[in-house]
Design a protein around this motif. Sequence first.
Motif, PDB file in Angstrom:
ATOM      1  N   MET A  34       0.830  -1.203   0.000  1.00  0.00           N
ATOM      2  CA  MET A  34       0.000   0.000   0.000  1.00  0.00           C
ATOM      3  C   MET A  34       0.865   1.253   0.000  1.00  0.00           C
ATOM      4  O   MET A  34       0.576   2.224  -0.705  1.00  0.00           O
ATOM      5  CB  MET A  34      -0.913  -0.003   1.220  1.00  0.00           C
ATOM      6  CG  MET A  34      -1.761   1.256   1.373  1.00  0.00           C
ATOM      7  SD  MET A  34      -2.718   1.226   2.909  1.00  0.00           S
ATOM      8  CE  MET A  34      -1.393   1.252   4.132  1.00  0.00           C
ATOM      9  N   PHE A  35       1.933   1.224   0.782  1.00  0.00           N
ATOM     10  CA  PHE A  35       2.828   2.375   0.852  1.00  0.00           C
ATOM     11  C   PHE A  35       3.459   2.646  -0.511  1.00  0.00           C
ATOM     12  O   PHE A  35       3.502   3.792  -0.972  1.00  0.00           O
ATOM     13  CB  PHE A  35       3.916   2.122   1.895  1.00  0.00           C
ATOM     14  CG  PHE A  35       4.818   3.297   2.122  1.00  0.00           C
ATOM     15  CD1 PHE A  35       4.405   4.362   2.900  1.00  0.00           C
ATOM     16  CD2 PHE A  35       6.084   3.338   1.550  1.00  0.00           C
ATOM     17  CE1 PHE A  35       5.235   5.458   3.113  1.00  0.00           C
ATOM     18  CE2 PHE A  35       6.919   4.424   1.755  1.00  0.00           C
ATOM     19  CZ  PHE A  35       6.496   5.483   2.538  1.00  0.00           C
ATOM     20  N   ALA A  36       3.920   1.594  -1.180  1.00  0.00           N
ATOM     21  CA  ALA A  36       4.524   1.762  -2.505  1.00  0.00           C
ATOM     22  C   ALA A  36       3.469   2.170  -3.536  1.00  0.00           C
ATOM     23  O   ALA A  36       3.699   3.063  -4.367  1.00  0.00           O
ATOM     24  CB  ALA A  36       5.207   0.466  -2.935  1.00  0.00           C
ATOM     25  N   SER A  37       2.308   1.536  -3.492  1.00  0.00           N
ATOM     26  CA  SER A  37       1.247   1.846  -4.451  1.00  0.00           C
ATOM     27  C   SER A  37       0.730   3.265  -4.306  1.00  0.00           C
ATOM     28  O   SER A  37       0.217   3.850  -5.265  1.00  0.00           O
ATOM     29  CB  SER A  37       0.085   0.860  -4.276  1.00  0.00           C
ATOM     30  OG  SER A  37       0.497  -0.458  -4.554  1.00  0.00           O
ATOM     31  N   SER A  38       0.858   3.836  -3.110  1.00  0.00           N
ATOM     32  CA  SER A  38       0.383   5.202  -2.898  1.00  0.00           C
ATOM     33  C   SER A  38       1.118   6.204  -3.778  1.00  0.00           C
ATOM     34  O   SER A  38       0.577   7.252  -4.130  1.00  0.00           O
ATOM     35  CB  SER A  38       0.524   5.587  -1.419  1.00  0.00           C
ATOM     36  OG  SER A  38       1.887   5.655  -1.034  1.00  0.00           O
ATOM     37  N   LEU A  39       2.349   5.898  -4.149  1.00  0.00           N
ATOM     38  CA  LEU A  39       3.091   6.770  -5.060  1.00  0.00           C
ATOM     39  C   LEU A  39       2.396   6.840  -6.414  1.00  0.00           C
ATOM     40  O   LEU A  39       2.213   7.918  -6.993  1.00  0.00           O
ATOM     41  CB  LEU A  39       4.516   6.256  -5.234  1.00  0.00           C
ATOM     42  CG  LEU A  39       5.425   6.315  -4.001  1.00  0.00           C
ATOM     43  CD1 LEU A  39       6.663   5.453  -4.226  1.00  0.00           C
ATOM     44  CD2 LEU A  39       5.828   7.752  -3.712  1.00  0.00           C
TER      45      LEU A  39
ATOM     46  N   LEU B  61      10.858   1.082 -10.535  1.00  0.00           N
ATOM     47  CA  LEU B  61      12.206   0.563 -10.267  1.00  0.00           C
ATOM     48  C   LEU B  61      12.663   0.904  -8.850  1.00  0.00           C
ATOM     49  O   LEU B  61      13.224   0.060  -8.144  1.00  0.00           O
ATOM     50  CB  LEU B  61      13.187   1.122 -11.292  1.00  0.00           C
ATOM     51  CG  LEU B  61      13.034   0.614 -12.731  1.00  0.00           C
ATOM     52  CD1 LEU B  61      13.954   1.392 -13.677  1.00  0.00           C
ATOM     53  CD2 LEU B  61      13.337  -0.878 -12.824  1.00  0.00           C
ATOM     54  N   LEU B  62      12.430   2.131  -8.437  1.00  0.00           N
ATOM     55  CA  LEU B  62      12.875   2.576  -7.116  1.00  0.00           C
ATOM     56  C   LEU B  62      12.149   1.843  -5.987  1.00  0.00           C
ATOM     57  O   LEU B  62      12.769   1.406  -5.010  1.00  0.00           O
ATOM     58  CB  LEU B  62      12.668   4.085  -6.973  1.00  0.00           C
ATOM     59  CG  LEU B  62      13.598   4.970  -7.823  1.00  0.00           C
ATOM     60  CD1 LEU B  62      13.164   6.432  -7.724  1.00  0.00           C
ATOM     61  CD2 LEU B  62      15.050   4.815  -7.372  1.00  0.00           C
ATOM     62  N   THR B  63      10.820   1.715  -6.109  1.00  0.00           N
ATOM     63  CA  THR B  63      10.056   1.070  -5.034  1.00  0.00           C
ATOM     64  C   THR B  63      10.366  -0.420  -4.924  1.00  0.00           C
ATOM     65  O   THR B  63      10.456  -0.961  -3.816  1.00  0.00           O
ATOM     66  CB  THR B  63       8.545   1.265  -5.237  1.00  0.00           C
ATOM     67  OG1 THR B  63       8.166   0.815  -6.550  1.00  0.00           O
ATOM     68  CG2 THR B  63       8.156   2.725  -5.080  1.00  0.00           C
TER      69      THR B  63
END
Length: 443
Positions: A281-286, A326-328
């Motif tokens: 969820m934290f990554a998808s929030s981006l 790539l970063l996440t």
Amino acid sequence: MENLNAYGKPVNLKNILKFAVPTIAMTVFMSFYTMVDGLFVSNLIGTNALSAINLTAPVIQLVTAISTMLATGGSAVIMRKMGQKKPEEAKEDFTFLILVNVVVGVVMCSLGYLVMKPIFAGMNLSADVEGYCVEYLSRYLLFTVPILLMNNFTLYMIASEKATLSLACSVAGGVLNMVLDYVFISVCGMGIGGAAFATGLGYSVTAVVGLVVFCQKKSLLHFKKPVFRFQVLINAATNGCSEMATALVTGIITMMFNWTMLHYVGENGVAAVTIIMYVLMFASSLYTGYSYGVAPMISFYYGEQNHGKLKKMMAVSLRVIAAISLLTAAASFLFTKPLVSIFARPDNPVYNLAVTGNRICTVALFFIGFNIFASGMFTALSNGVISAVLAFSRSFVFMFITMLVLPALLGVHGIWLATPVAEFMALVLSAGMFFRYRKQYQY
């Protein structure tokens, strides 16, 4: 004359990020303080309480699904009318849709209280976990209307060129939530019900500020006497049905994850799933924040038929999504153990389950961003049907297939693999739809 200067600027990375960065920061921060909820609950109460938060998630997602539909679909309809030089009609529709959300909130809150006890009683949970579920959800539902208003005002602030204010509200609400989590749980001894109160009060900040902001006539969008246009409600529902479908089927898939984990591992497995969902969820929030930020621009340029700007918007957006992916993925893989250890100690059986699961699920981060952007793009283009097909296939059809097949073949590892495989299948479909409609929308 309405101030539409931001939409008249050239489309380049710098100007797009002026729209998108505040919303990215906002969604990241919102996901962050959701994780903080889990952090306080798991460390101050226990992993059983953490499991309960995940078990209540499907009901919460059902409650907010209709509001999500009206917020995203309504924003596309209203900003398209702005692009067509119909500002007064857009404001009437805006007020009407907000009133609809209030009514929906009252109805969904009432339904939530009616169904929660039978649902949890039928899940064969331990007495502790079932008690945590009822306690948390019963407090959370008290804030249904403010939470629905928060969902709407967040998007309408962005559309009204107040993305920075929306971010400030999210930060203020998040800080309040985190402070109250500690005060209610640790100091006042309110348990998991205190966590629910803290979350509801944190979300209410945007609702209160939004009511103040949209009562001011100097705002690009503001309240005025509403006009009931049934077709507007239909258009908003159609355009936003993909987001509603996502919320609904996410709840269903979450239940499938929980039931499958309960079958294979038990309640420790549910806690592990909760930790991994926080990371994803934290990554998808981006990606979600970026899509929210650029959606009003896409709708506006589509409304004025500015195909040149649409093409530039898509080209820049795809590069941005690729870079974030790539970063996440790299960060999630490298920092798996530190992330998991925040929620569960290494001597806790939940720890090893979550570490293994997160490393496998990280592969999904290569695909999720493109899928989220594709669905949001078609919503912004007022093609709610295609957006719904993408969202429903991604969130339900492909996940349902992988959740049925892979655990049966591979056991617990199959549960973790379900998300990356489903997201890859969704990416293939998203790419197909993107190229199929490229000539029609001339992006």
